[in-house]
Design a protein around this motif. Structure first.
Motif, PDB file in Angstrom:
ATOM      1  N   LYS A   2      62.744 -26.148  70.352  1.00  0.00           N
ATOM      2  CA  LYS A   2      64.057 -25.794  69.863  1.00  0.00           C
ATOM      3  C   LYS A   2      63.950 -25.451  68.367  1.00  0.00           C
ATOM      4  N   ILE A   3      64.502 -24.290  67.998  1.00  0.00           N
ATOM      5  CA  ILE A   3      64.518 -23.874  66.596  1.00  0.00           C
ATOM      6  C   ILE A   3      65.938 -24.086  66.112  1.00  0.00           C
ATOM      7  N   SER A   4      66.071 -24.905  65.074  1.00  0.00           N
ATOM      8  CA  SER A   4      67.409 -25.209  64.584  1.00  0.00           C
ATOM      9  C   SER A   4      67.764 -24.289  63.416  1.00  0.00           C
ATOM     10  N   GLN A   5      69.032 -24.145  63.177  1.00  0.00           N
ATOM     11  CA  GLN A   5      69.618 -23.400  62.074  1.00  0.00           C
ATOM     12  C   GLN A   5      69.311 -21.896  62.113  1.00  0.00           C
ATOM     13  N   VAL A   6      68.957 -21.387  63.244  1.00  0.00           N
ATOM     14  CA  VAL A   6      68.775 -19.952  63.383  1.00  0.00           C
ATOM     15  C   VAL A   6      69.684 -19.512  64.517  1.00  0.00           C
ATOM     16  N   GLY A   7      70.805 -18.978  64.133  1.00  0.00           N
ATOM     17  CA  GLY A   7      71.753 -18.509  65.130  1.00  0.00           C
ATOM     18  C   GLY A   7      71.556 -17.030  65.396  1.00  0.00           C
ATOM     19  N   ILE A   8      72.133 -16.572  66.465  1.00  0.00           N
ATOM     20  CA  ILE A   8      72.008 -15.170  66.842  1.00  0.00           C
ATOM     21  C   ILE A   8      72.607 -14.255  65.777  1.00  0.00           C
ATOM     22  N   ASN A   9      73.677 -14.737  65.123  1.00  0.00           N
ATOM     23  CA  ASN A   9      74.311 -13.931  64.076  1.00  0.00           C
ATOM     24  C   ASN A   9      73.378 -13.718  62.887  1.00  0.00           C
ATOM     25  N   LYS A  10      72.618 -14.745  62.536  1.00  0.00           N
ATOM     26  CA  LYS A  10      71.671 -14.626  61.432  1.00  0.00           C
ATOM     27  C   LYS A  10      70.585 -13.608  61.761  1.00  0.00           C
ATOM     28  N   VAL A  11      70.111 -13.635  62.964  1.00  0.00           N
ATOM     29  CA  VAL A  11      69.068 -12.703  63.383  1.00  0.00           C
ATOM     30  C   VAL A  11      69.614 -11.275  63.357  1.00  0.00           C
ATOM     31  N   ILE A  12      70.823 -11.082  63.843  1.00  0.00           N
ATOM     32  CA  ILE A  12      71.430  -9.747  63.850  1.00  0.00           C
ATOM     33  C   ILE A  12      71.648  -9.259  62.421  1.00  0.00           C
ATOM     34  N   ASN A  13      72.119 -10.133  61.536  1.00  0.00           N
ATOM     35  CA  ASN A  13      72.336  -9.755  60.138  1.00  0.00           C
ATOM     36  C   ASN A  13      71.032  -9.352  59.447  1.00  0.00           C
ATOM     37  N   MET A  14      69.963 -10.100  59.706  1.00  0.00           N
ATOM     38  CA  MET A  14      68.673  -9.757  59.120  1.00  0.00           C
ATOM     39  C   MET A  14      68.183  -8.409  59.649  1.00  0.00           C
ATOM     40  N   TYR A  15      68.384  -8.172  60.926  1.00  0.00           N
ATOM     41  CA  TYR A  15      67.972  -6.896  61.528  1.00  0.00           C
ATOM     42  C   TYR A  15      68.754  -5.737  60.900  1.00  0.00           C
ATOM     43  N   GLU A  16      70.041  -5.885  60.760  1.00  0.00           N
ATOM     44  CA  GLU A  16      70.881  -4.829  60.180  1.00  0.00           C
ATOM     45  C   GLU A  16      70.518  -4.583  58.711  1.00  0.00           C
ATOM     46  N   LYS A  17      70.258  -5.643  57.983  1.00  0.00           N
ATOM     47  CA  LYS A  17      69.875  -5.508  56.578  1.00  0.00           C
ATOM     48  C   LYS A  17      68.554  -4.755  56.455  1.00  0.00           C
ATOM     49  N   ASN A  18      67.609  -5.112  57.285  1.00  0.00           N
ATOM     50  CA  ASN A  18      66.314  -4.444  57.294  1.00  0.00           C
ATOM     51  C   ASN A  18      66.476  -2.975  57.695  1.00  0.00           C
ATOM     52  N   ASN A  19      67.324  -2.724  58.650  1.00  0.00           N
ATOM     53  CA  ASN A  19      67.561  -1.368  59.118  1.00  0.00           C
ATOM     54  C   ASN A  19      68.190  -0.515  58.006  1.00  0.00           C
ATOM     55  N   ARG A  20      69.124  -1.074  57.225  1.00  0.00           N
ATOM     56  CA  ARG A  20      69.739  -0.352  56.109  1.00  0.00           C
ATOM     57  C   ARG A  20      68.703  -0.017  55.035  1.00  0.00           C
ATOM     58  N   ASN A  21      67.792  -0.946  54.762  1.00  0.00           N
ATOM     59  CA  ASN A  21      66.739  -0.702  53.772  1.00  0.00           C
ATOM     60  C   ASN A  21      65.836   0.451  54.210  1.00  0.00           C
ATOM     61  N   ILE A  22      65.539   0.500  55.481  1.00  0.00           N
ATOM     62  CA  ILE A  22      64.697   1.578  56.011  1.00  0.00           C
ATOM     63  C   ILE A  22      65.425   2.917  55.886  1.00  0.00           C
ATOM     64  N   GLU A  23      66.720   2.945  56.179  1.00  0.00           N
ATOM     65  CA  GLU A  23      67.491   4.175  56.070  1.00  0.00           C
ATOM     66  C   GLU A  23      67.553   4.661  54.624  1.00  0.00           C
ATOM     67  N   LYS A  24      67.703   3.734  53.667  1.00  0.00           N
ATOM     68  CA  LYS A  24      67.723   4.115  52.261  1.00  0.00           C
ATOM     69  C   LYS A  24      66.390   4.737  51.866  1.00  0.00           C
ATOM     70  N   THR A  25      65.314   4.163  52.347  1.00  0.00           N
ATOM     71  CA  THR A  25      63.984   4.680  52.040  1.00  0.00           C
ATOM     72  C   THR A  25      63.814   6.077  52.613  1.00  0.00           C
ATOM     73  N   LYS A  26      64.311   6.303  53.810  1.00  0.00           N
ATOM     74  CA  LYS A  26      64.206   7.617  54.425  1.00  0.00           C
ATOM     75  C   LYS A  26      65.004   8.648  53.637  1.00  0.00           C
ATOM     76  N   LYS A  27      66.165   8.279  53.123  1.00  0.00           N
ATOM     77  CA  LYS A  27      66.995   9.211  52.378  1.00  0.00           C
ATOM     78  C   LYS A  27      66.356   9.583  51.047  1.00  0.00           C
ATOM     79  N   VAL A  28      65.660   8.655  50.424  1.00  0.00           N
ATOM     80  CA  VAL A  28      65.049   8.886  49.121  1.00  0.00           C
ATOM     81  C   VAL A  28      63.838   9.810  49.254  1.00  0.00           C
ATOM     82  N   ALA A  29      63.131   9.751  50.344  1.00  0.00           N
ATOM     83  CA  ALA A  29      61.891  10.505  50.517  1.00  0.00           C
ATOM     84  C   ALA A  29      62.183  11.955  50.897  1.00  0.00           C
ATOM     85  N   LYS A  30      62.742  12.732  49.954  1.00  0.00           N
ATOM     86  CA  LYS A  30      62.998  14.147  50.178  1.00  0.00           C
ATOM     87  C   LYS A  30      61.908  14.959  49.505  1.00  0.00           C
ATOM     88  N   LYS A  31      61.638  16.106  50.069  1.00  0.00           N
ATOM     89  CA  LYS A  31      60.638  16.984  49.490  1.00  0.00           C
ATOM     90  C   LYS A  31      61.314  17.940  48.521  1.00  0.00           C
TER      91      LYS A  31
END
Length: 91
Positions: A2-31
């Motif tokens: 059992k893993i305590s203090q890790v709820g599904i909402n925390k995992v989803i928030n971390m995923y969304e935050k990581n996904n936003r960072n990746i999108e920002k990186t993609k937008k910056v990398a223009k030729k």
């Protein structure tokens, strides 16, 4: 196990935050790009044509003078051009 203090909402928030960072990186990398307008292209070709026409006119004039025996060369100008070319100042 059992893993305590890790709820599904925390995992989803971390995923969304990581996904936003990746999108920002993609937008910056223009030729970089360069676009030349039609007017610029036409001016470029116009300039090249003028040089060819002037060169042909000068060439014909020199040929005629050489054929007549009236072509004179300024020795100082020839020497200066040779020095400039040797020193890489002018090609």
């Amino acid at each position: 196990m059992k893993i305590s203090q890790v709820g599904i909402n925390k995992v989803i928030n971390m995923y969304e935050k990581n996904n936003r960072n990746i999108e920002k990186t993609k937008k910056v990398a223009k030729k970089d790009s360069l676009e030349i307008s039609q007017v610029g292209k036409s001016l470029s070709s116009f300039a090249a044509q003028d040089k060819k026409e002037i060169s042909q006119e000068k060439l014909e004039k020199i040929r005629n003078e050489v054929a007549k025996g009236t072509y004179n060369v300024d020795a100082k100008l020839v020497a200066q051009k040779m020095i400039d070319i040797m020193k890489g100042r002018e090609i």
